[in-house]
Each structure stands twice: as C-alpha cells, then as structure tokens.
Write a protein that holds these residues in place. Structure first.
Motif, PDB file in Angstrom:
ATOM      1  N   VAL A  78       0.834  -1.317   0.191  1.00 22.24           N
ATOM      2  CA  VAL A  78      -0.211   0.087  -0.409  1.00 22.24           C
ATOM      3  C   VAL A  78       0.723   1.421   0.168  1.00 22.24           C
ATOM      4  N   ARG A  79       2.091   1.105   1.006  1.00 22.23           N
ATOM      5  CA  ARG A  79       3.242   2.281   1.004  1.00 22.23           C
ATOM      6  C   ARG A  79       3.226   2.429  -0.387  1.00 22.23           C
ATOM      7  N   GLU A  80       3.813   1.702  -1.710  1.00 26.93           N
ATOM      8  CA  GLU A  80       4.707   1.798  -2.461  1.00 26.93           C
ATOM      9  C   GLU A  80       3.348   2.196  -3.836  1.00 26.93           C
ATOM     10  N   ALA A  81       2.571   1.558  -3.358  1.00 22.93           N
ATOM     11  CA  ALA A  81       1.327   2.279  -4.566  1.00 22.93           C
ATOM     12  C   ALA A  81       0.508   3.689  -4.276  1.00 22.93           C
ATOM     13  N   PHE A  82       1.046   4.608  -3.168  1.00 21.49           N
ATOM     14  CA  PHE A  82       0.582   5.041  -2.978  1.00 21.49           C
ATOM     15  C   PHE A  82       2.276   6.564  -2.363  1.00 21.49           C
ATOM     16  N   ASP A 104       3.634   8.114  -4.804  1.00 22.37           N
ATOM     17  CA  ASP A 104       3.655   9.656  -5.190  1.00 22.37           C
ATOM     18  C   ASP A 104       3.080  10.612  -4.240  1.00 22.37           C
ATOM     19  N   ARG A 105       1.988  10.432  -3.730  1.00 22.83           N
ATOM     20  CA  ARG A 105       1.029  10.795  -2.874  1.00 22.83           C
ATOM     21  C   ARG A 105       1.592  11.268  -0.727  1.00 22.83           C
ATOM     22  N   LEU A 106       2.665   9.955  -0.906  1.00 18.62           N
ATOM     23  CA  LEU A 106       3.645   9.696   0.547  1.00 18.62           C
ATOM     24  C   LEU A 106       4.550  10.850   0.269  1.00 18.62           C
ATOM     25  N   ALA A 107       4.989  10.853  -0.941  1.00 15.54           N
ATOM     26  CA  ALA A 107       5.876  11.584  -1.186  1.00 15.54           C
ATOM     27  C   ALA A 107       6.196  13.435  -0.345  1.00 15.54           C
ATOM     28  N   GLY A 108       5.676  14.271  -0.090  1.00 14.96           N
ATOM     29  CA  GLY A 108       5.324  15.252   0.330  1.00 14.96           C
ATOM     30  C   GLY A 108       5.223  15.546   1.901  1.00 14.96           C
ATOM     31  N   HIS A 109       5.096  13.982   2.101  1.00 12.72           N
ATOM     32  CA  HIS A 109       4.320  13.909   3.754  1.00 12.72           C
ATOM     33  C   HIS A 109       5.654  13.665   4.283  1.00 12.72           C
ATOM     34  N   ASP A 110       5.239  13.543   5.726  1.00 13.62           N
ATOM     35  CA  ASP A 110       6.441  13.173   6.681  1.00 13.62           C
ATOM     36  C   ASP A 110       6.347  12.053   7.524  1.00 13.62           C
ATOM     37  N   MET A 111       7.132  10.962   6.973  1.00 17.45           N
ATOM     38  CA  MET A 111       7.236   9.443   6.601  1.00 17.45           C
ATOM     39  C   MET A 111       8.964   9.089   7.709  1.00 17.45           C
ATOM     40  N   GLY A 112       8.109   8.421   7.971  1.00 19.83           N
ATOM     41  CA  GLY A 112       8.910   7.204   9.294  1.00 19.83           C
ATOM     42  C   GLY A 112       8.621   6.358   8.236  1.00 19.83           C
ATOM     43  N   LYS A 113       9.804   4.274   9.027  1.00 20.01           N
ATOM     44  CA  LYS A 113       9.920   3.741   8.302  1.00 20.01           C
ATOM     45  C   LYS A 113       8.570   2.897   7.644  1.00 20.01           C
ATOM     46  N   GLY A 114       7.583   3.095   8.692  1.00 16.26           N
ATOM     47  CA  GLY A 114       6.199   2.278   7.931  1.00 16.26           C
ATOM     48  C   GLY A 114       5.040   3.292   8.851  1.00 16.26           C
ATOM     49  N   CYS A 115       5.633   4.875   9.182  1.00 15.60           N
ATOM     50  CA  CYS A 115       4.449   5.634   9.279  1.00 15.60           C
ATOM     51  C   CYS A 115       4.256   7.186   8.607  1.00 15.60           C
ATOM     52  N   LEU A 116       3.515   7.482   8.958  1.00 20.63           N
ATOM     53  CA  LEU A 116       2.859   8.683   8.377  1.00 20.63           C
ATOM     54  C   LEU A 116       2.347   9.979   9.516  1.00 20.63           C
ATOM     55  N   PHE A 141      -7.129  13.952   5.710  1.00 19.26           N
ATOM     56  CA  PHE A 141      -7.940  12.529   5.886  1.00 19.26           C
ATOM     57  C   PHE A 141      -8.165  12.203   4.855  1.00 19.26           C
ATOM     58  N   THR A 142      -8.166  12.763   3.952  1.00 23.38           N
ATOM     59  CA  THR A 142      -8.786  12.217   2.297  1.00 23.38           C
ATOM     60  C   THR A 142      -7.686  11.765   2.148  1.00 23.38           C
ATOM     61  N   LEU A 143      -5.912  11.344   2.044  1.00 22.63           N
ATOM     62  CA  LEU A 143      -5.660  10.996   2.060  1.00 22.63           C
ATOM     63  C   LEU A 143      -5.162   9.721   2.927  1.00 22.63           C
ATOM     64  N   VAL A 144      -5.741   9.436   4.244  1.00 20.20           N
ATOM     65  CA  VAL A 144      -6.001   8.982   5.684  1.00 20.20           C
ATOM     66  C   VAL A 144      -6.565   8.125   4.442  1.00 20.20           C
ATOM     67  N   ARG A 145      -8.035   8.646   3.942  1.00 17.77           N
ATOM     68  CA  ARG A 145      -8.990   7.499   4.164  1.00 17.77           C
ATOM     69  C   ARG A 145      -8.890   6.433   2.838  1.00 17.77           C
ATOM     70  N   ASP A 146      -8.056   7.375   1.572  1.00 14.57           N
ATOM     71  CA  ASP A 146      -7.654   6.449   0.121  1.00 14.57           C
ATOM     72  C   ASP A 146      -6.778   5.246   0.405  1.00 14.57           C
ATOM     73  N   LEU A 147      -5.792   5.802   1.720  1.00 15.22           N
ATOM     74  CA  LEU A 147      -4.735   4.425   2.450  1.00 15.22           C
ATOM     75  C   LEU A 147      -5.918   3.585   2.873  1.00 15.22           C
ATOM     76  N   LEU A 148      -6.487   3.318   3.854  1.00 15.69           N
ATOM     77  CA  LEU A 148      -7.744   2.792   4.328  1.00 15.69           C
ATOM     78  C   LEU A 148      -8.430   2.243   3.446  1.00 15.69           C
ATOM     79  N   ARG A 149      -8.297   2.561   2.546  1.00 16.67           N
ATOM     80  CA  ARG A 149      -9.589   1.875   1.417  1.00 16.67           C
ATOM     81  C   ARG A 149      -8.877   0.678   0.475  1.00 16.67           C
ATOM     82  N   ALA A 150      -7.507   1.344   0.596  1.00 16.20           N
ATOM     83  CA  ALA A 150      -6.576   0.431  -0.600  1.00 16.20           C
ATOM     84  C   ALA A 150      -6.018  -0.909   0.695  1.00 16.20           C
TER      85      ALA A 150
END
Length: 121
Positions: free
Chosen positions: A75-79, A81-93, A103-112
């Motif tokens: 899921v992280r790999e599929a997203f 591009d959208r995660l690139a501009g965010h503060d990310m740890g190894k497995g966390c946003l 919340f829109t991004l989080v919703r899309d990640l949850l749906r995926a």
C-alpha cells in the motif's frame, strides 16, 4: 503519550490531551468505516486494526506528532507519489498537528488496505 496502558480504544482516546482528542476520534471513525472486516484492538499501546490476526493499520498520539502506521508495504508503494510530500517514518505517516492531518489521503490509504489482503511488515 508514548505508549498507553489503556485497555481499550475508548480509554486511549479519553486519556489524550483535549487538543488531539477530536482528530484521533475522527481517525478512529474513519478506520472503523473503511476497514470493514477488521478487528479493533489495543496493541503496543495504541489502537491497531487487524485482519485475520495481523495488524495492518494503527494510529497513535506521540509527543511531537500524530502517527498513522501503514503496515503494508504494498500500500505504501502504491501511494508513493502521494506520500512523497509528507513526513514519513519507515512505516508511519506523521502529522505535526491535528489540523495537518490529510483525512482524504488517510481514507484512500485505508480503502486500499481494505480492498485486498497483503503481507504486513
């Protein structure tokens, strides 16, 4: 709050600082709505959403930010591009303040995550 000793998610949210309670309540509602078939549990001192006994999503109120743990690398790999501009740890946003939660991004990640089973890291 680093690692909570709350017995359930209601208690976890009740223990949060007032300024974060609303945002984490909204995150929880989003998880419950989108992650159908998942079980909500407390693990590692935070709310975790598991399918077939494996945690795939979690969230936590940390000292400096609010984290949404995405435990599926596919899921992280599929997203990416959208995660690139965010503060990310190894497995966390990470979101520095409740107002910055996308919340829109989080919703899309949850749906995926909910759409297909996959290996958790």
């Amino acid at each position: 709050m680093v690692q909570s000793s709350a017995e359930d998610v209601d208690q976890y949210i009740a223990e949060l600082p007032e300024a974060r309670r609303g945002a984490l309540t909204e995150l929880r509602a989003l998880c419950r709505a989108e992650l159908t078939g998942f079980r909500e549990v407390m693990a590692y001192g935070m709310p975790v959403y598991e399918r077939d006994g494996t945690g795939e999503v979690a969230f936590a109120s940390q000292k400096q930010y609010i984290s949404v743990y995405l435990l599926r690398t596919d899921v992280r790999e599929a997203f990416a591009d959208r995660l690139a501009g965010h503060d990310m740890g190894k497995g966390c946003l990470r979101f520095r303040t409740p107002e910055k939660i996308d919340f829109t991004l989080v919703r899309d990640l949850l749906r995926a995550t909910a759409a297909t089973p996959g290996p958790a890291c």
